[in-house]
Design a protein around this motif. Structure first.
Motif, mmCIF file in Angstrom:
data_model
loop_
_atom_site.group_PDB
_atom_site.id
_atom_site.type_symbol
_atom_site.label_atom_id
_atom_site.label_comp_id
_atom_site.label_asym_id
_atom_site.label_seq_id
_atom_site.Cartn_x
_atom_site.Cartn_y
_atom_site.Cartn_z
ATOM 1 N N ALA A 50 -135.716 20.895 -13.634
ATOM 2 C CA ALA A 50 -134.105 20.523 -14.703
ATOM 3 C C ALA A 50 -133.271 22.571 -13.954
ATOM 4 N N ARG A 51 -134.458 23.498 -13.782
ATOM 5 C CA ARG A 51 -134.315 24.691 -13.750
ATOM 6 C C ARG A 51 -133.759 24.899 -12.062
ATOM 7 N N GLY A 52 -133.728 23.982 -11.622
ATOM 8 C CA GLY A 52 -132.851 24.309 -10.078
ATOM 9 C C GLY A 52 -133.568 24.453 -8.790
ATOM 10 N N ASP A 53 -134.872 24.520 -9.128
ATOM 11 C CA ASP A 53 -136.048 24.398 -8.163
ATOM 12 C C ASP A 53 -136.451 23.748 -7.228
ATOM 13 N N LEU A 54 -137.041 23.901 -6.941
ATOM 14 C CA LEU A 54 -137.616 21.749 -5.839
ATOM 15 C C LEU A 54 -139.306 22.232 -5.057
ATOM 16 N N TRP A 55 -139.167 20.859 -5.297
ATOM 17 C CA TRP A 55 -140.693 20.863 -5.547
ATOM 18 C C TRP A 55 -140.897 20.167 -4.178
ATOM 19 N N PRO A 86 -120.174 9.116 3.595
ATOM 20 C CA PRO A 86 -121.026 10.199 4.014
ATOM 21 C C PRO A 86 -121.036 11.156 2.664
ATOM 22 N N VAL A 87 -121.958 11.688 2.635
ATOM 23 C CA VAL A 87 -121.806 12.871 1.266
ATOM 24 C C VAL A 87 -121.566 13.765 2.373
ATOM 25 N N PRO A 88 -120.713 14.965 1.500
ATOM 26 C CA PRO A 88 -120.155 16.366 2.547
ATOM 27 C C PRO A 88 -121.022 17.109 2.959
ATOM 28 N N GLY A 89 -120.590 17.545 3.554
ATOM 29 C CA GLY A 89 -121.936 19.046 3.660
ATOM 30 C C GLY A 89 -122.886 19.032 5.056
ATOM 31 N N MET A 121 -123.807 20.230 -0.823
ATOM 32 C CA MET A 121 -122.301 18.993 -1.016
ATOM 33 C C MET A 121 -121.443 19.718 -0.771
ATOM 34 N N VAL A 122 -121.082 21.380 -0.229
ATOM 35 C CA VAL A 122 -119.553 21.013 -0.025
ATOM 36 C C VAL A 122 -118.856 20.597 1.996
ATOM 37 N N SER A 123 -118.240 19.691 2.015
ATOM 38 C CA SER A 123 -117.808 19.684 3.147
ATOM 39 C C SER A 123 -117.078 21.528 3.896
ATOM 40 N N GLY A 124 -118.331 21.297 5.244
ATOM 41 C CA GLY A 124 -117.687 22.295 5.771
ATOM 42 C C GLY A 124 -119.028 23.371 5.957
ATOM 43 N N SER A 125 -119.736 23.172 4.852
ATOM 44 C CA SER A 125 -120.917 23.733 4.800
ATOM 45 C C SER A 125 -121.703 23.968 5.752
ATOM 46 N N SER A 126 -122.350 25.332 6.229
ATOM 47 C CA SER A 126 -123.850 25.076 6.884
ATOM 48 C C SER A 126 -124.826 24.775 6.611
ATOM 49 N N LEU A 127 -125.859 24.485 7.709
ATOM 50 C CA LEU A 127 -127.758 24.078 7.147
ATOM 51 C C LEU A 127 -128.211 24.963 7.179
ATOM 52 N N GLY A 128 -127.660 26.238 8.241
ATOM 53 C CA GLY A 128 -129.052 27.228 8.073
ATOM 54 C C GLY A 128 -130.674 26.758 9.094
ATOM 55 N N ASP A 172 -127.112 18.780 -10.814
ATOM 56 C CA ASP A 172 -125.564 19.199 -10.754
ATOM 57 C C ASP A 172 -124.704 18.241 -9.791
ATOM 58 N N GLU A 173 -125.493 17.802 -8.769
ATOM 59 C CA GLU A 173 -124.900 17.331 -7.178
ATOM 60 C C GLU A 173 -124.500 17.845 -6.992
ATOM 61 N N LYS A 174 -124.664 19.115 -6.907
ATOM 62 C CA LYS A 174 -123.982 19.985 -5.907
ATOM 63 C C LYS A 174 -124.651 20.886 -4.310
ATOM 64 N N THR A 175 -126.074 20.279 -4.250
ATOM 65 C CA THR A 175 -127.148 20.651 -3.487
ATOM 66 C C THR A 175 -127.815 19.597 -3.232
#
Length: 610
Positions: free
Chosen positions: A427-432, A359-362, A398-405, A379-382
């Motif tokens: 590459a800028r961290g923007d989402l399409w 399972p992915v944390p988060g 993608m951090v264990s215990g964080s909330s979704l909102g 960066d595999e953080k979000t």
């Protein structure tokens, strides 16, 4: 040249003599040319080993007009660097005006020809022939490949020289023309690299390196060709979104005819005075561009030294170049991701040969939100996920215990298929993501994956967007567009008009079709700096998987092993990691040199970061 010949053309005697010890093939087609009759199609030379050189034969004495045309067409397919032999078939005036580098026209078969004369007899002092064929592609003066369709018809005119009594061509089509198999033997696609004008990666310190594929003659000093092409600047289509660190007017120094690495796998590139005086940071980027460009041709190349005016400007090695600019193919993904049977986000390490996902944390992996599709930041953080009904887009750490909102975007589409597509990170961290709601269909961009979405202009788009994938370079985007029930693949150029204090105006310009009109695309993914992997099906055919370049050409790599019932495909720009697919067998992967392997029977929605 047996593969490329006009339908119905009679077989002729073998027309090539191979000198194995020297690695040379001489095109000697004129030796068997008849003195009369119609000129037939130019048969295509069989594919030779890459070490074999092919040279044309000059016109023989008293050759008839038909033989002159035939010999000229064959000379175009040789490895003669400056087409000196081909020019011998032309009049002096025509040879001086002819510019073979202006274009290459690729025909399905070798050019056929019909004699334009009356009474069945060749004219006494002049003759004309019409070259015909079916277009496949053109390569322009910038060495840029463009697929083409339709018929080809061009005239060739010859005169009988009054003094020498020899036939020569005095009127001919622009550029070079040849059959498809000759083109594949003579030319190869290589990426040259520029830097994204307004795209940085990660924390915003590295410019993104952007691959610009061009076709060069594979046996005519390809390394020097590529450096000259790099210095000449980007191709027209890519130019608006990239920059070159080389000063305008930069070129190889006068007298430099060939570039060769030394025994340390280091290359010295002497430049003209336009490049003199650049600062160290600019020079480092220049050297990085050269290194990235030449690594496909010379993988062992380790260092580039730039010089001008007899002095060293800078020297950069591969590690230093990689720290200056980010290439997608050099970014290593830790894991591939998919949804398990409970529609939660899970992952398996790229180097893990096992089949048990973690399972992915988060909140998207550990929470209770059921998802239908996901995307993981580079960066595999979000992670971003679309809810099971396709209506809402969520973003979570993608951090264990964080909330979704709350969802960052909600579609008003009435059905699941009229709502949100799978999202994609740039590459800028923007989402399409595309919203397919009837009457409100639009491509959307969420800066840093939050806030009010920007509506992206898509001039020229005809149909509904069904899939979105942004390249690692951040300046190109691949779209599957549905029209009349059929999905087609397009690549567009991302342009941003950014003004201080205002939100940027973002658009996707000059959409290029990358699929034949008869092919229906089911899935696609970026699979290299300038390449995609496509799952499609020709009308009346079976589903197939293949690679395609962003210019519409087919790369010189084997197609992936066959796999039936593919619904989704995931690849990384790093071609060392396996393809992953969602098929009738669930999640499967294709390691290098192996067959497809089952990973997880109940999984769906496979993705790599991006």
């Amino acid at each position: 040249m047996g593969a490329d010949r006009e339908g119905g053309a009679r077989h002729r005697p073998a027309r090539a003599v191979a000198y194995a010890a020297c690695g040379v093939v001489l095109l000697a087609g004129c030796a068997s040319m008849p003195d009369s009759g119609d000129l037939r199609g130019v048969e295509s030379t069989p594919r030779q080993d890459t070490q074999v050189r092919v040279f044309a034969m000059p016109p023989r004495e008293d050759a008839p007009a038909a033989e002159i045309v035939q010999g000229f067409l064959e000379a175009l397919t040789s490895d003669d660097p400056h087409y000196e032999t081909a020019r011998k078939y032309l009049t002096a005036d025509a040879a001086a005006k002819w510019r073979p580098e202006w274009s290459t026209t690729v025909l399905e078969d070798g050019p056929g020809s019909e004699a334009a004369r009356s009474g069945g007899r060749e004219e006494t002092h002049d003759a004309s022939y019409t070259l015909t064929g079916t277009r496949v592609a053109t390569v322009d003066a910038q060495q840029s490949y463009t697929p083409a369709t339709g018929s080809y018809s061009q005239s060739v005119h010859l005169v009988l020289d009054k003094k020498t009594k020899q036939w020569r061509i005095d009127g001919l089509p622009p550029g070079v023309v040849m059959g498809q198999s000759d083109f594949q033997r003579n030319y190869t696609s290589v990426d040259k690299y520029y830097l994204a004008s307004n795209t940085t990666t990660g924390a915003g310190t590295q410019p993104a390196a952007v691959a610009d594929p061009v076709y060069i003659r594979r046996m005519v000093d390809p390394m020097t060709q590529m450096v000259r092409s790099l210095l000449n600047g980007p191709t027209r289509w890519l130019g608006p979104v990239v920059r070159s660190s080389f000063p305008s007017g930069s070129a190889l120094a006068k007298g430099v005819s060939s570039l060769t690495p030394d025994d340390r796998n280091a290359l010295t590139v002497p430049l003209n005075a336009k490049a003199a005086g650049v600062g160290s940071a600019q020079c480092a980027e220049m050297a990085a561009q050269v290194l990235f460009t030449l690594q496909n041709l010379a993988p062992a190349l380790q260092e580039v030294e730039l010089r001008a005016g007899g002095s060293q400007l800078c020297s950069e090695d591969v590690g230093e170049a990689e720290s200056l600019a980010a290439r997608g193919s050099a970014q290593e993904a830790d894991s591939f991701y998919f949804l398990d049977g409970e529609h939660r986000l899970v992952r398996i390490g790229v180097q893990n040969s096992g089949t048990q996902p973690a399972p992915v944390p988060g909140p998207l992996g550990e929470g209770d939100k059921a998802l239908r599709s996901v995307a993981v930041s580079r960066d595999e953080k979000t992670a971003a996920g679309v809810g099971i009904d396709g209506k809402s887009l969520y973003v979570g750490s993608m951090v264990s215990g964080s909330s979704l909102g709350d969802p960052v975007l909600t579609s008003a589409g009435k059905t699941e298929n009229d709502r949100l597509t799978t999202p994609s990170w740039d590459a800028r961290g923007d989402l399409w993501v595309a919203d397919r709601a009837t009457g409100k269909q639009r491509l959307l961009l969420l800066e840093q994956a939050r806030g009010e979405p920007l509506e992206v202009r898509t001039p020229g788009l005809d149909g509904r967007i069904e899939a979105v994938r942004v390249a690692a370079d951040g300046v190109r985007i691949a779209l599957v567009v549905a029209k009349n029930g059929k999905g087609s693949l397009y690549v567009g150029r991302i342009e941003r008009d950014e003004k201080t204090g205002k939100r940027p105006a973002v658009s996707v310009q000059e959409l290029r079709s990358l699929t034949p009109a008869s092919e229906e695309v089911a899935a696609m993914s970026w699979s290299g700096d300038s390449r995609l992997v496509v799952v499609g099906q020709e009308q009346g055919g079976v589903q197939q998987m293949r690679y395609v370049q962003v210019d519409g050409s087919t790369p010189e790599v084997p197609a992936p092993a066959a796999l039936t019932g593919v619904n989704e495909i995931a690849a990384s720009e790093d071609d060392e990691v396996p393809l992953v697919a969602y098929s009738a067998d669930g999640i499967v992967r294709l390691p290098a040199g192996a067959q497809w392997q089952k990973v997880f029977a109940k999984g769906t929605g496979p993705v790599y970061p991006g």
